[in-house]
Write an enzyme that holds these catalytic residues in place. Structure first.
Site, PDB file in Angstrom:
ATOM      1  N   GLU A 320       4.981 -22.821  86.066  1.00 38.17           N
ATOM      2  CA  GLU A 320       4.898 -22.879  84.599  1.00 38.17           C
ATOM      3  C   GLU A 320       3.486 -23.189  84.094  1.00 38.17           C
ATOM      4  O   GLU A 320       3.297 -24.058  83.242  1.00 38.17           O
ATOM      5  CB  GLU A 320       5.900 -23.908  84.060  1.00 38.17           C
ATOM      6  CG  GLU A 320       7.333 -23.567  84.447  1.00 38.17           C
ATOM      7  CD  GLU A 320       8.361 -24.618  84.048  1.00 38.17           C
ATOM      8  OE1 GLU A 320       7.987 -25.599  83.388  1.00 38.17           O
ATOM      9  OE2 GLU A 320       9.539 -24.449  84.414  1.00 38.17           O
ATOM     10  N   GLU A 437      15.592 -18.921  89.068  1.00 45.36           N
ATOM     11  CA  GLU A 437      16.361 -20.033  88.494  1.00 45.36           C
ATOM     12  C   GLU A 437      17.411 -19.525  87.512  1.00 45.36           C
ATOM     13  O   GLU A 437      17.589 -20.080  86.422  1.00 45.36           O
ATOM     14  CB  GLU A 437      15.415 -21.016  87.778  1.00 45.36           C
ATOM     15  CG  GLU A 437      14.288 -21.519  88.655  1.00 45.36           C
ATOM     16  CD  GLU A 437      13.378 -22.544  87.968  1.00 45.36           C
ATOM     17  OE1 GLU A 437      13.724 -23.056  86.891  1.00 45.36           O
ATOM     18  OE2 GLU A 437      12.305 -22.823  88.531  1.00 45.36           O
TER      19      GLU A 437
END
Ligand code: G3I
Length: 570
Positions: A320, A437
């Site tokens: 991220e 995810e």
């Protein structure tokens, strides 16, 4: 005879949701001092004893006290009066309450047999839970053709001492049977050459106890595992230079026992940073210089990746790192903006490059991923920024081997074509793509049809992954809805472990991909067939009825049912 009569009186059936339960022994009809036979697999004689006694926590209650004196010695239970033929066809779980005295500290392996057939055996020897308290245990039994009127159960140990009570058989109907490997996700994933993975919250699912339904659901269905939190920097290096690999090691050992690959998540992130580095992942509150922080990052990556070398097949190296605001791209289409973090603020952008280089040095065989959210669908600024960053890293010779799409989605988000177009353009860069995810939240989880829509969303993402050789892995972010980090029941199993429509859609898609990989099904060329066709998706829903056969190739990429066969449109 006496036992049979007593047991007939004791047999009770209760309905609990999807399961029916029969208590086969609760020992209340026995006298203190009565014994049940102990069966030694390899010898006629055993000194092991199973004797009815008073409950150590409640003298009014009668229980069975077992002292094992030889290996493979199990309690013999008569069940013939309540079943006909093979009990594992009717009852899938064997459950009981277990109490261990404090002295019984050794690791044990639980074993159950129906006649001569083993219907359950722990893969290893485990700590059977807290001593001096009653613990409920339940084991899913393997199906067997043996028709016997006796079950044998107990701990495979030369020196076990324990108490059991309320031994029961449970008939649970989940619409699938995970002891039949062909009904599991991983069976078809493996045949299709893919990994189907899951994030496991080790704080909620005890992966060291293989008798637990959640643990079994994990290893029977998935051939890849990732720690939901336990391999992040705050968990692995809570204090500088002090590493805690315990939970990570449990995951790696569990994976090895069950032939699963391990994804490592994650080495460098702005969240779950240990407080000795930064109090919030952004502030440099300890005043580290660029060189010091680079050294800290290098030490962490080197220690962790080396520890798991050869055991973790791929790492999310940088997680991220992109900013959510990518408006610069409007004026500079090749740009990307990085989010503020202690790494970015103190080291600068090349923290990303260095992280990959350190990880590659520690394990040159590991596949090294960058991972992010909101980067799945072409047309979004952040999606383009991600591509720009990956291309820059690849062009600079940084050892990035994979691009992770987290896919934290909400029903309605997924556009197959935009995902497909995005995934496809990474192949020429020489990197893999993975769904790392996946979860799909339902804004109104109890609305009619919501779960079906959710299943379709899962299906769209999975179908794209099936179409490309540079896409090997799809991982869901959690096991059951109640354990998810998100609202809106986003996962593929209910709290009860019952599979949801999304499970079956995923399985259908994996199965079709496996059949195609096997060459079992091939698209119909239509040479002798009708001019028009009806096209259905894998859930049997119509996609295009009466489509001109020559237009099949113009359908959006995916897997369809055409002329009753799976057909891939690439
Ligand atoms: O361990 C403590 C526990 O001691 C304490 O009692 C409890 C009270 O809240 O908190 C526990 O820690 C929580 C931890 O999960 C373990 O359950 C944290 O508060 C909580 O913030 C943490 O959330 C995790 C989150 O990452 C943190 O950023 C989620 O479980 C985890 O699913 C989530 O995973 C991330 C991926 O790593 C990266 N992509 C996004 C994804 C979802 O946010």
């Amino acid at each position: 005879m006496r036992h049979t009569l007593l047991l007939m009186m004791l047999a009770v059936a209760t309905l609990q949701g999807h399961s029916q339960e029969k208590v086969i022994y609760d020992f209340e009809g026995y006298e203190i001092g009565d014994r049940l036979p102990m069966n030694d697999l390899y010898s006629d004689k055993t000194e092991s004893v199973a004797e009815v006694t008073a409950d150590p926590t409640n003298p009014q209650n009668k229980v069975l006290h077992v002292t094992n004196k030889s290996w493979n010695t199990l309690i013999e239970l008569a069940i013939g009066h309540i079943t006909q033929g093979n009990i594992t066809e009717s009852y899938r779980m064997l459950a009981f309450d277990l109490y261990r005295p404090a002295s019984d500290a050794n690791y044990k392996q639980f074993v159950a047999r129906l006649g001569q057939d083993t219907i359950y055996a722990d893969a290893g020897f485990y700590d059977q839970g807290q001593a001096e308290t009653w613990v409920a245990k339940s084991y899913i039994m393997e199906r067997t053709d043996e028709a016997s009127d006796k079950i044998y159960m107990g701990f495979n140990s030369v020196d076990a001492e324990y108490y059991v009570d309320n031994i029961r058989l449970i008939a649970a109907d989940y619409g699938y049977d995970f002891t039949d490997e062909q009904q599991t996700l991983r069976y078809h994933a493996a045949k299709a050459g893919k990994n189907i993975g899951v994030a496991v919250p080790v704080s909620r699912i005890n992966i060291n106890d293989e008798s637990l339904l959640p643990t079994q659901t994990v290893f029977r269905n998935f051939n890849m595992i990732v720690a939901e939190n336990e391999m992040k920097p705050d968990a692995l290096q809570p204090n500088r230079g002090e590493f805690n690999f315990y939970h990570g090691d449990c995951i790696v050992d569990f994976a090895a026992r069950h032939d699963m690959e391990v994804r490592g998540h994650t080495l460098v992130w702005h969240k779950q940073v240990p407080a000795w580095i930064s109090s919030d992942g952004i502030k440099n509150d300890h005043g580290y210089s660029r060189d010091e922080l680079l050294q800290i990052m290098k030490d962490h990556i080197t220690a962790v990746v080396s520890h798991y070398k050869g055991k973790v097949s791929e790492w999310d190296v940088v997680n991220e790192c992109l900013d959510d605001d990518q408006t610069t791209i409007r004026t500079n289409p090749l740009s990307y903006d990085l989010r503020p973090s202690v790494w970015q603020n103190v080291i600068g952008e090349d923290y990303i490059d260095s992280a990959f280089v350190y990880a590659h040095r520690a394990d040159p065989d590991a596949q090294l991923y960058i991972n992010d959210y909101g980067v799945e669908f072409q047309g979004k600024a952040k999606t383009q920024a991600y591509y720009n960053l990956v291309r820059r890293l690849v062009n600079d010779g940084i050892p990035v081997g994979g691009v992770g799409f987290q896919c934290h989605l909400t029903v309605g988000d997924t556009d197959s074509a935009k995902f497909d177009n995005n995934v496809k353009r990474y192949a020429p860069l020489g990197v893999e793509c993975a769904v790392t995810e996946l979860d799909v939240s339902m804004p109104d989880a109890y609305a009619q049809g919501a779960e079906q829509q959710q299943a379709e969303e899962y299906g769209k993402i999975a179908s794209v992954m099936m179409n490309y050789d540079h896409c090997r892995n799809i991982l869901v972010w959690g096991v059951t809805d109640d354990m998810s980090w998100r609202q809106g029941n986003p996962l593929i199993f209910r709290q009860t472990l019952e599979p949801k429509p999304a499970f079956f859609t995923l399985r259908d898609i994996l199965q079709s991909a496996a059949q195609i990989a096997d060459g079992i099904t091939t698209p119909d060329t239509g040479a002798t067939a009708s001019a028009s066709v009806d096209v259905y998706d894998l859930g049997g829903r119509p996609v295009a009825l009466g489509l001109d056969r020559k237009d099949i190739g113009r359908l959006p990429k995916g897997i369809y049912i055409i002329d009753g066969k799976c057909t891939v449109v690439r």
